[in-house]
Motif scaffolding. Structure first.
Motif, PDB file in Angstrom:
ATOM      1  N   THR B 105      -6.485   0.370   5.962  1.00 11.52           N
ATOM      2  CA  THR B 105      -5.032   0.367   6.120  1.00 11.52           C
ATOM      3  C   THR B 105      -4.339  -0.761   5.377  1.00 11.52           C
ATOM      4  OG1 THR B 105      -5.186  -0.942   8.124  1.00 11.52           O
ATOM      5  CG2 THR B 105      -5.176   1.440   8.371  1.00 11.52           C
ATOM      6  N   ALA B 106      -4.991  -1.885   5.242  1.00 12.12           N
ATOM      7  CA  ALA B 106      -4.313  -3.041   4.669  1.00 12.12           C
ATOM      8  C   ALA B 106      -4.048  -2.881   3.179  1.00 12.12           C
ATOM      9  CB  ALA B 106      -5.125  -4.308   4.915  1.00 12.12           C
ATOM     10  N   GLU B 107      -4.965  -2.227   2.460  1.00 10.36           N
ATOM     11  CA  GLU B 107      -4.770  -2.123   1.019  1.00 10.36           C
ATOM     12  C   GLU B 107      -4.172  -0.794   0.566  1.00 10.36           C
ATOM     13  OE1 GLU B 107      -8.335  -3.076   1.445  1.00 10.36           O
ATOM     14  OE2 GLU B 107      -7.991  -5.239   1.302  1.00 10.36           O
ATOM     15  N   CYS B 108      -4.374   0.240   1.348  1.00  9.67           N
ATOM     16  CA  CYS B 108      -3.972   1.566   0.891  1.00  9.67           C
ATOM     17  C   CYS B 108      -2.476   1.621   0.621  1.00  9.67           C
ATOM     18  CB  CYS B 108      -4.345   2.625   1.921  1.00  9.67           C
ATOM     19  SG  CYS B 108      -3.897   4.286   1.390  1.00  9.67           S
ATOM     20  N   ALA B 109      -2.132   2.016  -0.610  1.00 12.29           N
ATOM     21  CA  ALA B 109      -0.734   2.020  -1.023  1.00 12.29           C
ATOM     22  C   ALA B 109       0.092   3.019  -0.231  1.00 12.29           C
ATOM     23  CB  ALA B 109      -0.642   2.337  -2.518  1.00 12.29           C
ATOM     24  N   THR B 110      -0.542   4.089   0.209  1.00 12.21           N
ATOM     25  CA  THR B 110       0.223   5.152   0.837  1.00 12.21           C
ATOM     26  C   THR B 110       0.238   5.079   2.361  1.00 12.21           C
ATOM     27  OG1 THR B 110      -1.758   6.517   0.556  1.00 12.21           O
ATOM     28  CG2 THR B 110       0.009   6.835  -1.024  1.00 12.21           C
ATOM     29  N   TYR B 111      -0.466   4.109   2.905  1.00 12.88           N
ATOM     30  CA  TYR B 111      -0.607   4.035   4.358  1.00 12.88           C
ATOM     31  C   TYR B 111       0.735   4.042   5.096  1.00 12.88           C
ATOM     32  CZ  TYR B 111      -1.721   2.166   8.972  1.00 12.88           C
ATOM     33  OH  TYR B 111      -1.819   1.977  10.317  1.00 12.88           O
ATOM     34  N   GLU B 112       1.641   3.199   4.645  1.00 10.04           N
ATOM     35  CA  GLU B 112       2.911   3.100   5.365  1.00 10.04           C
ATOM     36  C   GLU B 112       3.729   4.377   5.267  1.00 10.04           C
ATOM     37  OE1 GLU B 112       4.703  -1.183   5.395  1.00 10.04           O
ATOM     38  OE2 GLU B 112       3.415  -0.987   3.629  1.00 10.04           O
ATOM     39  N   LEU B 113       3.653   5.030   4.116  1.00 13.37           N
ATOM     40  CA  LEU B 113       4.360   6.303   3.959  1.00 13.37           C
ATOM     41  C   LEU B 113       3.834   7.336   4.948  1.00 13.37           C
ATOM     42  CD1 LEU B 113       6.263   8.245   2.481  1.00 13.37           C
ATOM     43  CD2 LEU B 113       4.443   8.637   0.805  1.00 13.37           C
TER      44      LEU B 113
END
Lengths: 149, 149
Positions: B105-113
């Motif tokens: 979760t910390a690095e994934c670019a799309t996690y917050e989306l």
DNA sequence: TGTCATCTCACATATTTTGTCGGCTTTATC
DNA sequence: GATAAAGCCGACAAAATATGTGAGATGACA
């Protein structure tokens, strides 16, 4: 209800491209191989995916040695919704929203629910750009303020 | 991103059940056959579906002649989200939200989306009940004020 | 006892998704 | 020019999932 790998890969790949094309001086093309390695995506699969993105005018290719791909427009002007359209990801809850059959909007009990859901999702997708997503890649901030769910 | 037939059928079927179980006097069980006919769903397929709903305690069965199914609780207390959980429909945009892999979760670019999307969808699903959906079935109002999209 | 209807479970089919492979063309660099 | 890096293209292969069918068993009412 889940997104296809094409979309998940595609968005990560574009975000990676966005984060790396200007990392050196000016706009330098980024190769599929590099993106595939960094994002752990099968290279030959990713290649197909970039073919779609190119045909959809989201990226431009530079052929030959030292070639690669470059975003066709500034990252801030490319929305996630647009990427999904180009990659052929349908945003459809009911049959009415996919093209396939069911024009029975007046009687279908679930029609309004599907409309509300799609509206809500579309609003987010249309208002989020590649730049928004790529920020995280660029700075690698390693924040810890995430919701766990 | 589309919902499976199980969910689409299931929701229509429950809405139909809700609209018909009290149409006569008191709560009268409704047969799978009747629902299948009205909703144009393959009967044997619908039967499997009701087995799931029963195991998930959303409906109760009445076996034997004049049997059928009845809602286990008032329609106003059963949310669409609950139905989807019972039917096994995953509400997951990224891998992080399905159980499968990717705890990055910390690095994934799309996690917050993905989180924003899921949050928005969940809010609607949790706040919509079978009663809300079934109203349309009960009154068959034939309104024409729909958005065409 | 016969019929209606649920229950169970295995199988069948179809479609979509995901991924691979081989060979071709283009171009920078040596 | 030759070479190697890279995109381009089309067909195919594998896997997963979704969708649907069938046959019999069980239980309840008349």
């Amino acid at each position: 209800m889940k997104l296809s790998a094409v979309t998940r890969y595609g968005l990560r790949a574009l975000s990676d491209l966005c984060a790396h094309e200007e990392a050196q001086e000016g706009k330098k093309p980024v190769t599929v191989g590099d993106i595939a390695r960094r994002q752990e995506i099968p290279p030959s699969y990713l290649e197909q995916l970039f073919a779609k993105l190119r045909r959809g005018h989201l990226v431009e290719s530079v052929r030959g040695a030292q070639g690669g791909y470059v975003l066709a427009r500034p990252a801030g002007e490319i929305t996630v919704a647009e990427v999904m359209r180009v990659l052929g990801e349908p945003i459809a809850f009911g049959d009415c929203q996919a093209g396939t059959g069911c024009r029975n909007t007046a009687e279908c009990a679930t029609y309004e629910l599907w409309q509300r859901l799609k509206g809500s999702v579309d609003e987010i997708l249309e208002s989020t750009t590649l730049e928004d997503i790529a920020k995280k890649n660029k700075k690698a901030p390693r924040q810890e303020n995430f919701l766990d769910s």
